[in-house]
Design a protein around this motif. Structure first.
Motif, PDB file in Angstrom:
ATOM      1  N   ILE A  52      37.958  46.387  41.007  1.00 37.95           N
ATOM      2  CA  ILE A  52      37.200  45.669  42.176  1.00 37.95           C
ATOM      3  C   ILE A  52      38.138  45.223  42.931  1.00 37.95           C
ATOM      4  N   THR A  53      37.535  45.001  44.289  1.00 39.68           N
ATOM      5  CA  THR A  53      38.147  44.349  45.412  1.00 39.68           C
ATOM      6  C   THR A  53      37.993  42.617  45.230  1.00 39.68           C
ATOM      7  N   VAL A  54      38.885  42.372  45.574  1.00 40.59           N
ATOM      8  CA  VAL A  54      39.063  40.569  45.617  1.00 40.59           C
ATOM      9  C   VAL A  54      37.576  39.962  46.135  1.00 40.59           C
ATOM     10  N   ASP A  55      37.071  40.624  47.233  1.00 42.73           N
ATOM     11  CA  ASP A  55      35.604  40.022  47.785  1.00 42.73           C
ATOM     12  C   ASP A  55      34.601  40.240  46.729  1.00 42.73           C
ATOM     13  N   LYS A  56      34.546  41.466  46.082  1.00 43.41           N
ATOM     14  CA  LYS A  56      33.608  41.642  44.926  1.00 43.41           C
ATOM     15  C   LYS A  56      33.799  40.843  43.965  1.00 43.41           C
ATOM     16  N   LEU A  57      35.036  40.416  43.522  1.00 41.48           N
ATOM     17  CA  LEU A  57      35.298  39.320  42.370  1.00 41.48           C
ATOM     18  C   LEU A  57      34.612  38.126  42.954  1.00 41.48           C
ATOM     19  N   SER A  58      34.833  37.644  44.052  1.00 44.54           N
ATOM     20  CA  SER A  58      34.455  36.384  44.723  1.00 44.54           C
ATOM     21  C   SER A  58      33.097  36.341  44.643  1.00 44.54           C
ATOM     22  N   LYS A  59      32.247  37.310  44.926  1.00 45.59           N
ATOM     23  CA  LYS A  59      30.912  37.396  44.841  1.00 45.59           C
ATOM     24  C   LYS A  59      30.230  37.299  43.380  1.00 45.59           C
ATOM     25  N   LYS A  60      30.915  38.158  42.601  1.00 47.01           N
ATOM     26  CA  LYS A  60      30.553  38.041  41.227  1.00 47.01           C
ATOM     27  C   LYS A  60      30.734  36.742  40.500  1.00 47.01           C
ATOM     28  N   LEU A  61      31.911  35.986  40.869  1.00 45.88           N
ATOM     29  CA  LEU A  61      32.145  34.755  40.253  1.00 45.88           C
ATOM     30  C   LEU A  61      31.017  33.671  41.013  1.00 45.88           C
ATOM     31  N   LYS A  62      30.660  34.081  42.079  1.00 44.79           N
ATOM     32  CA  LYS A  62      29.501  32.883  42.430  1.00 44.79           C
ATOM     33  C   LYS A  62      28.139  33.265  41.615  1.00 44.79           C
ATOM     34  N   LYS A  63      27.844  34.520  41.382  1.00 40.29           N
ATOM     35  CA  LYS A  63      26.632  35.056  40.491  1.00 40.29           C
ATOM     36  C   LYS A  63      26.744  34.709  39.285  1.00 40.29           C
ATOM     37  N   ASP A  64      27.932  34.763  38.492  1.00 45.80           N
ATOM     38  CA  ASP A  64      27.974  34.633  37.034  1.00 45.80           C
ATOM     39  C   ASP A  64      28.930  33.278  36.577  1.00 45.80           C
ATOM     40  N   ASN A  65      28.420  32.091  37.137  1.00 47.80           N
ATOM     41  CA  ASN A  65      28.630  30.817  36.791  1.00 47.80           C
ATOM     42  C   ASN A  65      30.021  30.726  36.528  1.00 47.80           C
ATOM     43  N   LYS A  66      30.578  31.275  37.713  1.00 49.66           N
ATOM     44  CA  LYS A  66      32.116  30.565  37.999  1.00 49.66           C
ATOM     45  C   LYS A  66      32.992  31.251  36.872  1.00 49.66           C
ATOM     46  N   LYS A  67      32.662  32.167  35.949  1.00 51.57           N
ATOM     47  CA  LYS A  67      33.645  32.763  35.270  1.00 51.57           C
ATOM     48  C   LYS A  67      33.552  34.218  34.873  1.00 51.57           C
ATOM     49  N   VAL A  68      34.549  35.123  35.094  1.00 51.23           N
ATOM     50  CA  VAL A  68      34.388  36.571  34.478  1.00 51.23           C
ATOM     51  C   VAL A  68      35.488  37.185  33.704  1.00 51.23           C
ATOM     52  N   GLU A  69      35.069  37.561  32.556  1.00 50.12           N
ATOM     53  CA  GLU A  69      35.893  37.925  31.662  1.00 50.12           C
ATOM     54  C   GLU A  69      36.320  39.513  31.511  1.00 50.12           C
ATOM     55  N   GLY A  70      37.518  40.145  31.309  1.00 47.14           N
ATOM     56  CA  GLY A  70      37.574  41.341  31.024  1.00 47.14           C
ATOM     57  C   GLY A  70      37.458  42.095  32.346  1.00 47.14           C
ATOM     58  N   VAL A  71      37.773  41.426  33.432  1.00 52.90           N
ATOM     59  CA  VAL A  71      37.776  42.255  34.859  1.00 52.90           C
ATOM     60  C   VAL A  71      39.184  42.566  35.349  1.00 52.90           C
ATOM     61  N   ALA A  72      38.724  43.826  36.161  1.00 52.77           N
ATOM     62  CA  ALA A  72      40.016  44.491  36.655  1.00 52.77           C
ATOM     63  C   ALA A  72      39.979  44.175  38.203  1.00 52.77           C
ATOM     64  N   VAL A  73      41.134  43.821  39.131  1.00 50.11           N
ATOM     65  CA  VAL A  73      41.016  43.463  40.418  1.00 50.11           C
ATOM     66  C   VAL A  73      42.359  44.217  40.980  1.00 50.11           C
ATOM     67  N   LYS A  74      41.995  44.813  42.071  1.00 51.55           N
ATOM     68  CA  LYS A  74      42.971  45.432  42.972  1.00 51.55           C
ATOM     69  C   LYS A  74      43.305  44.487  44.132  1.00 51.55           C
ATOM     70  N   GLY A  75      44.552  44.269  44.360  1.00 49.70           N
ATOM     71  CA  GLY A  75      45.043  43.411  45.507  1.00 49.70           C
ATOM     72  C   GLY A  75      46.401  43.357  45.821  1.00 49.70           C
ATOM     73  N   LYS A  76      46.846  42.719  47.051  1.00 49.80           N
ATOM     74  CA  LYS A  76      48.316  42.832  47.397  1.00 49.80           C
ATOM     75  C   LYS A  76      48.833  41.570  47.088  1.00 49.80           C
ATOM     76  N   VAL A  77      49.989  41.541  46.457  1.00 50.40           N
ATOM     77  CA  VAL A  77      50.754  40.283  45.895  1.00 50.40           C
ATOM     78  C   VAL A  77      51.470  39.910  47.273  1.00 50.40           C
ATOM     79  N   THR A  78      51.179  38.267  47.324  1.00 47.96           N
ATOM     80  CA  THR A  78      51.765  37.696  48.669  1.00 47.96           C
ATOM     81  C   THR A  78      52.847  36.907  48.246  1.00 47.96           C
ATOM     82  N   ASP A  79      53.004  36.413  47.012  1.00 45.84           N
ATOM     83  CA  ASP A  79      54.247  35.508  46.412  1.00 45.84           C
ATOM     84  C   ASP A  79      54.237  35.763  44.952  1.00 45.84           C
TER      85      ASP A  79
END
Length: 169
Positions: A52-79
């Protein structure tokens, strides 16, 4: 008798030198590598197609009590940690970043990962990061002292513990 003493001293010197070189090689920084598409680090990634995207992860974290296990996230490494490759940051859709550590400090990534797109698999949560911890990571990233000194308040952010990371296009 002198010959035995010289022989023993030589053997101890050689073994000490060999051990010292082995130890220094283990602590010499991030692993080498070009971080090309398909390269994987850690346990690998098994659910790339479900990332999922980082945006979807953020929404999921707000909904699921601040923690999500076993998730895959796609994004760009900045550092990437310049010292060991033991952490990295991922760009979010709103141009902020979230922090990624490797599970159990079990693997590291090359600095060449910076600027690459990756899929991370692991656990995400919202966490408050202390001023001291923020400064520590800023020092690892070799940020200017003025930027480090400007860190004066704790911040709530997404923290990700990666089991595996895979470079994608």
């Amino acid at each position: 008798m002198k010959f035995k003493a010289i022989l023993l001293a030589a053997a101890v010197s050689v073994s000490t030198l060999a051990f010292a070189q082995e130890t220094s090689q283990k602590k010499s920084g991030p692993p080498a590598g070009n971080a090309i598409a398909g390269d994987a680090y850690g346990a690998g990634v098994t659910s790339e197609s479900k990332a999922i995207t980082v945006d979807k992860l953020s929404k999921k974290l707000k909904k699921d009590n601040k923690k999500v296990e076993g998730v895959a996230v796609k994004g760009k490494v900045t550092d990437v940690c310049e010292k060991k490759g033991c952490w990295l940051t991922i760009q979010t859709e709103d141009n902020s970043q979230f922090f990624v550590k490797m599970k159990d400090y079990a693997f590291f990534v090359p600095t060449a990962l910076k600027g690459k797109n990756v899929v991370l698999e692991g656990t995400a949560e919202r966490k408050v990061t202390s001023v001291d911890e923020q400064k520590h990571y800023a020092e690892d990233a070799k940020k200017p002292q003025a930027e480090i000194d400007a860190i004066t308040t704790p911040k709530e952010e997404i923290r990700f513990v990666a089991n595996g990371i895979k470079v994608v296009n």
